[in-house]
Design a protein around this motif. Structure first.
Motif, PDB file in Angstrom:
ATOM      1  N   LYS A   1      15.616  43.825  62.108  1.00 32.87           N
ATOM      2  CA  LYS A   1      14.672  42.576  62.627  1.00 32.87           C
ATOM      3  C   LYS A   1      14.290  42.948  63.903  1.00 32.87           C
ATOM      4  CE  LYS A   1      14.637  37.956  62.704  1.00 32.87           C
ATOM      5  NZ  LYS A   1      13.624  37.532  61.673  1.00 32.87           N
ATOM      6  N   LEU A   2      14.854  43.931  64.550  1.00 33.57           N
ATOM      7  CA  LEU A   2      14.231  44.005  65.960  1.00 33.57           C
ATOM      8  C   LEU A   2      13.373  45.661  66.202  1.00 33.57           C
ATOM      9  CD1 LEU A   2      17.371  43.173  68.269  1.00 33.57           C
ATOM     10  CD2 LEU A   2      15.329  41.575  67.810  1.00 33.57           C
ATOM     11  N   VAL A   3      13.648  46.139  65.119  1.00 37.86           N
ATOM     12  CA  VAL A   3      13.088  47.871  65.146  1.00 37.86           C
ATOM     13  C   VAL A   3      11.831  47.651  64.246  1.00 37.86           C
ATOM     14  CG1 VAL A   3      13.180  50.123  65.462  1.00 37.86           C
ATOM     15  CG2 VAL A   3      14.882  48.620  66.502  1.00 37.86           C
ATOM     16  N   ALA A   4      10.815  48.492  64.578  1.00 35.19           N
ATOM     17  CA  ALA A   4       9.731  48.416  63.494  1.00 35.19           C
ATOM     18  C   ALA A   4       9.991  49.500  62.564  1.00 35.19           C
ATOM     19  CB  ALA A   4       8.326  48.623  64.158  1.00 35.19           C
ATOM     20  N   ASP A   5      10.574  50.518  62.773  1.00 35.64           N
ATOM     21  CA  ASP A   5      10.846  51.615  61.781  1.00 35.64           C
ATOM     22  C   ASP A   5      12.041  51.334  61.036  1.00 35.64           C
ATOM     23  OD1 ASP A   5      12.932  52.134  63.571  1.00 35.64           O
ATOM     24  OD2 ASP A   5      12.408  53.957  64.113  1.00 35.64           O
ATOM     25  N   ASP A   6      12.362  52.140  60.078  1.00 36.77           N
ATOM     26  CA  ASP A   6      13.335  52.195  59.167  1.00 36.77           C
ATOM     27  C   ASP A   6      14.710  52.677  59.473  1.00 36.77           C
ATOM     28  OD1 ASP A   6      11.921  50.436  57.292  1.00 36.77           O
ATOM     29  OD2 ASP A   6      11.282  52.451  56.037  1.00 36.77           O
ATOM     30  N   SER A   7      14.878  52.819  60.714  1.00 37.81           N
ATOM     31  CA  SER A   7      16.177  53.629  61.385  1.00 37.81           C
ATOM     32  C   SER A   7      17.275  52.690  60.924  1.00 37.81           C
ATOM     33  CB  SER A   7      16.046  53.771  62.849  1.00 37.81           C
ATOM     34  OG  SER A   7      16.056  52.631  63.558  1.00 37.81           O
ATOM     35  N   TRP A   8      17.333  51.477  60.492  1.00 34.21           N
ATOM     36  CA  TRP A   8      18.351  50.615  60.218  1.00 34.21           C
ATOM     37  C   TRP A   8      18.918  51.010  58.952  1.00 34.21           C
ATOM     38  CZ3 TRP A   8      18.362  48.187  55.616  1.00 34.21           C
ATOM     39  CH2 TRP A   8      17.190  47.905  54.777  1.00 34.21           C
ATOM     40  N   LEU A   9      18.309  51.925  58.255  1.00 38.33           N
ATOM     41  CA  LEU A   9      19.206  52.265  57.142  1.00 38.33           C
ATOM     42  C   LEU A   9      20.011  53.513  57.253  1.00 38.33           C
ATOM     43  CD1 LEU A   9      15.752  52.976  54.706  1.00 38.33           C
ATOM     44  CD2 LEU A   9      17.889  51.495  54.450  1.00 38.33           C
ATOM     45  N   PHE A  10      20.170  54.110  58.540  1.00 36.30           N
ATOM     46  CA  PHE A  10      21.150  54.893  59.034  1.00 36.30           C
ATOM     47  C   PHE A  10      22.521  54.125  59.079  1.00 36.30           C
ATOM     48  CE2 PHE A  10      23.612  57.086  62.073  1.00 36.30           C
ATOM     49  CZ  PHE A  10      23.845  58.284  61.521  1.00 36.30           C
ATOM     50  N   SER A  11      22.475  52.975  59.816  1.00 37.13           N
ATOM     51  CA  SER A  11      23.421  52.248  60.038  1.00 37.13           C
ATOM     52  C   SER A  11      24.176  51.738  58.522  1.00 37.13           C
ATOM     53  CB  SER A  11      23.230  50.871  60.778  1.00 37.13           C
ATOM     54  OG  SER A  11      22.881  51.161  61.980  1.00 37.13           O
ATOM     55  N   LEU A  12      23.120  51.261  57.804  1.00 35.78           N
ATOM     56  CA  LEU A  12      23.729  50.998  56.234  1.00 35.78           C
ATOM     57  C   LEU A  12      24.438  51.941  55.791  1.00 35.78           C
ATOM     58  CD1 LEU A  12      23.635  48.602  54.283  1.00 35.78           C
ATOM     59  CD2 LEU A  12      21.462  49.568  53.384  1.00 35.78           C
ATOM     60  N   CYS A  13      23.988  53.136  55.852  1.00 38.75           N
ATOM     61  CA  CYS A  13      24.517  54.198  55.066  1.00 38.75           C
ATOM     62  C   CYS A  13      25.844  54.673  55.604  1.00 38.75           C
ATOM     63  CB  CYS A  13      23.688  55.709  55.138  1.00 38.75           C
ATOM     64  SG  CYS A  13      22.080  55.609  54.298  1.00 38.75           S
ATOM     65  N   VAL A  14      25.953  54.648  57.054  1.00 42.52           N
ATOM     66  CA  VAL A  14      27.227  54.623  57.719  1.00 42.52           C
ATOM     67  C   VAL A  14      28.105  53.833  57.311  1.00 42.52           C
ATOM     68  CG1 VAL A  14      28.473  54.895  60.019  1.00 42.52           C
ATOM     69  CG2 VAL A  14      26.149  56.075  59.613  1.00 42.52           C
ATOM     70  N   ALA A  15      27.921  52.735  57.131  1.00 39.56           N
ATOM     71  CA  ALA A  15      28.699  51.417  56.901  1.00 39.56           C
ATOM     72  C   ALA A  15      29.403  51.612  55.045  1.00 39.56           C
ATOM     73  CB  ALA A  15      27.935  50.165  56.815  1.00 39.56           C
ATOM     74  N   LEU A  16      28.148  52.297  54.478  1.00 38.11           N
ATOM     75  CA  LEU A  16      28.806  52.349  53.087  1.00 38.11           C
ATOM     76  C   LEU A  16      29.629  53.718  53.101  1.00 38.11           C
ATOM     77  CD1 LEU A  16      25.455  52.014  51.288  1.00 38.11           C
ATOM     78  CD2 LEU A  16      27.392  50.521  51.038  1.00 38.11           C
ATOM     79  N   MET A  17      29.533  54.669  53.834  1.00 38.62           N
ATOM     80  CA  MET A  17      30.401  55.928  53.806  1.00 38.62           C
ATOM     81  C   MET A  17      31.633  55.267  54.247  1.00 38.62           C
ATOM     82  SD  MET A  17      28.370  59.144  54.808  1.00 38.62           S
ATOM     83  CE  MET A  17      28.197  58.788  56.492  1.00 38.62           C
ATOM     84  N   VAL A  18      32.019  54.631  55.414  1.00 40.67           N
ATOM     85  CA  VAL A  18      33.116  54.053  55.952  1.00 40.67           C
ATOM     86  C   VAL A  18      33.797  53.046  54.861  1.00 40.67           C
ATOM     87  CG1 VAL A  18      34.334  52.696  57.531  1.00 40.67           C
ATOM     88  CG2 VAL A  18      32.455  54.346  58.238  1.00 40.67           C
ATOM     89  N   ALA A  19      33.141  52.180  54.233  1.00 38.05           N
ATOM     90  CA  ALA A  19      33.514  51.369  53.128  1.00 38.05           C
ATOM     91  C   ALA A  19      34.125  52.438  52.006  1.00 38.05           C
ATOM     92  CB  ALA A  19      32.644  50.532  52.628  1.00 38.05           C
ATOM     93  N   THR A  20      33.540  53.389  51.842  1.00 31.88           N
ATOM     94  CA  THR A  20      34.219  54.473  50.607  1.00 31.88           C
ATOM     95  C   THR A  20      35.507  54.802  51.069  1.00 31.88           C
ATOM     96  OG1 THR A  20      31.737  54.919  49.828  1.00 31.88           O
ATOM     97  CG2 THR A  20      33.622  56.340  49.103  1.00 31.88           C
ATOM     98  N   VAL A  21      35.441  55.266  52.457  1.00 29.04           N
ATOM     99  CA  VAL A  21      36.951  55.776  52.762  1.00 29.04           C
ATOM    100  C   VAL A  21      37.907  54.527  52.702  1.00 29.04           C
ATOM    101  CG1 VAL A  21      38.047  56.638  54.806  1.00 29.04           C
ATOM    102  CG2 VAL A  21      35.927  57.560  53.976  1.00 29.04           C
TER     103      VAL A  21
END
Length: 70
Positions: A32-52
């Motif tokens: 919501k706050l940042v114009a670029d798609d860097s939020w996808l990195f947080s989503l990928c990290v959350a998915l990797m931690v969820a997998t563990v």
């Protein structure tokens, strides 16, 4: 029947849940706050931690004698 032990210690498991929640909550906020798609990195990290966490749950629910047969 004994339960198998997980791949994470109880402290690591709590930290993994904390990391998952923080990354999962940070992704929509930064989207919501940042114009670029860097939020996808947080989503990928959350998915990797969820997998563990899911892998740890699976190994904890496996009977103790089944882990020695693998």
């Amino acid at each position: 029947m004994q339960q198998g032990s997980g791949i994470l210690t109880p402290r690591q498991r709590r930290l993994a849940w904390l990391g998952f929640l923080l990354a999962a909550l940070q992704a929509p906020v930064s989207a919501k706050l940042v114009a670029d798609d860097s939020w996808l990195f947080s989503l990928c990290v959350a998915l990797m931690v969820a997998t563990v966490i899911i892998a740890d749950d699976t190994s904890r629910r496996r009977p103790a004698d089944a882990s020695s047969a693998d």
